[in-house]
Scaffold this motif. Sequence first.
Motif, PDB file in Angstrom:
ATOM      1  N   TYR A  53      -2.606   3.918   2.836  1.00 52.99           N
ATOM      2  CA  TYR A  53      -2.673   3.872   4.293  1.00 52.99           C
ATOM      3  C   TYR A  53      -2.319   5.247   4.835  1.00 52.99           C
ATOM      4  N   THR A  54      -2.757   5.515   6.058  1.00 56.34           N
ATOM      5  CA  THR A  54      -2.400   6.748   6.756  1.00 56.34           C
ATOM      6  C   THR A  54      -1.657   6.401   8.035  1.00 56.34           C
ATOM      7  N   MET A  55      -0.743   7.277   8.426  1.00 52.62           N
ATOM      8  CA  MET A  55      -0.039   7.165   9.701  1.00 52.62           C
ATOM      9  C   MET A  55      -0.170   8.497  10.436  1.00 52.62           C
ATOM     10  N   LEU A 103       1.699   7.755  20.457  1.00 50.60           N
ATOM     11  CA  LEU A 103       1.013   6.631  19.829  1.00 50.60           C
ATOM     12  C   LEU A 103       1.037   6.835  18.317  1.00 50.60           C
ATOM     13  N   PHE A 104       1.644   5.906  17.603  1.00 46.35           N
ATOM     14  CA  PHE A 104       1.672   5.962  16.140  1.00 46.35           C
ATOM     15  C   PHE A 104       0.626   4.990  15.614  1.00 46.35           C
ATOM     16  N   HIS A 105      -0.358   5.567  14.944  1.00 46.12           N
ATOM     17  CA  HIS A 105      -1.561   4.840  14.552  1.00 46.12           C
ATOM     18  C   HIS A 105      -1.643   4.800  13.026  1.00 46.12           C
ATOM     19  N   GLU A 106      -1.584   3.592  12.492  1.00 49.86           N
ATOM     20  CA  GLU A 106      -1.617   3.390  11.048  1.00 49.86           C
ATOM     21  C   GLU A 106      -2.916   2.683  10.679  1.00 49.86           C
ATOM     22  N   GLU A 107      -3.584   3.182   9.641  1.00 49.69           N
ATOM     23  CA  GLU A 107      -4.811   2.532   9.168  1.00 49.69           C
ATOM     24  C   GLU A 107      -4.712   2.298   7.669  1.00 49.69           C
ATOM     25  N   TRP A 108      -5.164   1.133   7.213  1.00 50.33           N
ATOM     26  CA  TRP A 108      -5.052   0.735   5.817  1.00 50.33           C
ATOM     27  C   TRP A 108      -6.402   0.854   5.121  1.00 50.33           C
ATOM     28  N   ASP A 109      -6.385   1.332   3.896  1.00 50.42           N
ATOM     29  CA  ASP A 109      -7.558   1.360   3.035  1.00 50.42           C
ATOM     30  C   ASP A 109      -7.236   0.504   1.815  1.00 50.42           C
ATOM     31  N   HIS A 110      -7.584  -0.770   1.882  1.00 47.06           N
ATOM     32  CA  HIS A 110      -7.215  -1.696   0.807  1.00 47.06           C
ATOM     33  C   HIS A 110      -7.925  -1.349  -0.497  1.00 47.06           C
ATOM     34  N   ALA A 111      -9.140  -0.835  -0.412  1.00 45.96           N
ATOM     35  CA  ALA A 111      -9.869  -0.486  -1.630  1.00 45.96           C
ATOM     36  C   ALA A 111      -9.157   0.618  -2.399  1.00 45.96           C
ATOM     37  N   ALA A 112      -8.592   1.579  -1.666  1.00 46.86           N
ATOM     38  CA  ALA A 112      -7.883   2.689  -2.303  1.00 46.86           C
ATOM     39  C   ALA A 112      -6.415   2.371  -2.544  1.00 46.86           C
ATOM     40  N   GLY A 113      -5.908   1.291  -1.926  1.00 50.63           N
ATOM     41  CA  GLY A 113      -4.499   0.950  -2.050  1.00 50.63           C
ATOM     42  C   GLY A 113      -3.591   1.892  -1.280  1.00 50.63           C
ATOM     43  N   LEU A 138       0.826  -1.196   0.000  1.00 49.24           N
ATOM     44  CA  LEU A 138       0.000   0.000   0.000  1.00 49.24           C
ATOM     45  C   LEU A 138       0.864   1.252   0.000  1.00 49.24           C
ATOM     46  N   LYS A 139       0.348   2.336  -0.573  1.00 49.43           N
ATOM     47  CA  LYS A 139       1.087   3.590  -0.684  1.00 49.43           C
ATOM     48  C   LYS A 139       0.588   4.596   0.360  1.00 49.43           C
ATOM     49  N   PRO A 140       1.443   5.531   0.789  1.00 50.36           N
ATOM     50  CA  PRO A 140       0.996   6.569   1.725  1.00 50.36           C
ATOM     51  C   PRO A 140      -0.141   7.384   1.126  1.00 50.36           C
ATOM     52  N   ALA A 141      -1.155   7.657   1.929  1.00 52.20           N
ATOM     53  CA  ALA A 141      -2.327   8.378   1.430  1.00 52.20           C
ATOM     54  C   ALA A 141      -2.085   9.869   1.339  1.00 52.20           C
ATOM     55  N   ASP A 142      -1.146  10.409   2.126  1.00 54.05           N
ATOM     56  CA  ASP A 142      -0.965  11.859   2.147  1.00 54.05           C
ATOM     57  C   ASP A 142       0.448  12.207   2.604  1.00 54.05           C
TER      58      ASP A 142
END
Length: 263
Positions: free
Chosen positions: A182-184, A170-180, A118-122
């Motif tokens: 993730y955000t951190m 706290l480092f919080h990462e979430e994945w959006d597989h539909a969009a390919g 997955l690629k960084p979202a922003d």
Amino acid sequence: MNDRFDFAFDFNLDELAPADAASEEAVERFWSGDLTALPQHHTTPNGSHSFVVAHDQSATWGIPGAPQVMAIAAARDLNRFTYTLETSHHATVSFAQNWLVERGCPPEKIAKTHGGYLKPADDLTVWVERQIRESGARYEVLDNHTSDSDPCETWTLTRDASAAQAPVRLFHEEWDHAAGTYTMREGAFADVGAARAWLDDRSGPLPEPPEYSDHDGAVVRARIALIALARSAGAPATPKASLDATRTRLAGPVQRPVKGRLL
């Protein structure tokens, strides 16, 4: 070559012996069949070091919440015909990269993840990850958790040795597989109890670190702005020295990073 090392990279250990008991144990426990190589760096030509970040699929069938990213460091002594092998599990690629950088890998050589990851979202995600990767021993990892089902996320609870306020991060990462993508995001808390309370209820946004809005906020905004410029131009991330040199010029009109609530 020994089939324990038969995957997307080659450690070239055929004619070498383990230099110590820890390396011998590591090679006996090592199984490449469940590993997918992500970023990696091998010194050339005829280099003595290999640094690899890999996804460990076997972790998905093990203890719930266990980290799924493995960092691997191999060092070959071609004069003594020996090698050392170290491995370490982490919740995120950026903390695995940090572990490798601490063992001598140049950060720019291990920064880029190839393949279907997955690629960084922003741009804020890119900045937070680079901060982790190049932080040295700044963050003491207290705990982490990985969830590859709803919610698809990881978190890493740390103590920040450089933080004057709210030292638990706290480092919080979430994945959006539909969009390919993730955000951190980085959250700041006064103590571990407050951080765990937020993880338990998620009743509000992730608390933004104080330095995002104090006198260091201009530095944060400048660095994120330069990352945005580099990404839009398809250029490599701007080195830290260049970021520092231009932070004053960019600090004023650039928008502050958004609060850390994950979408």
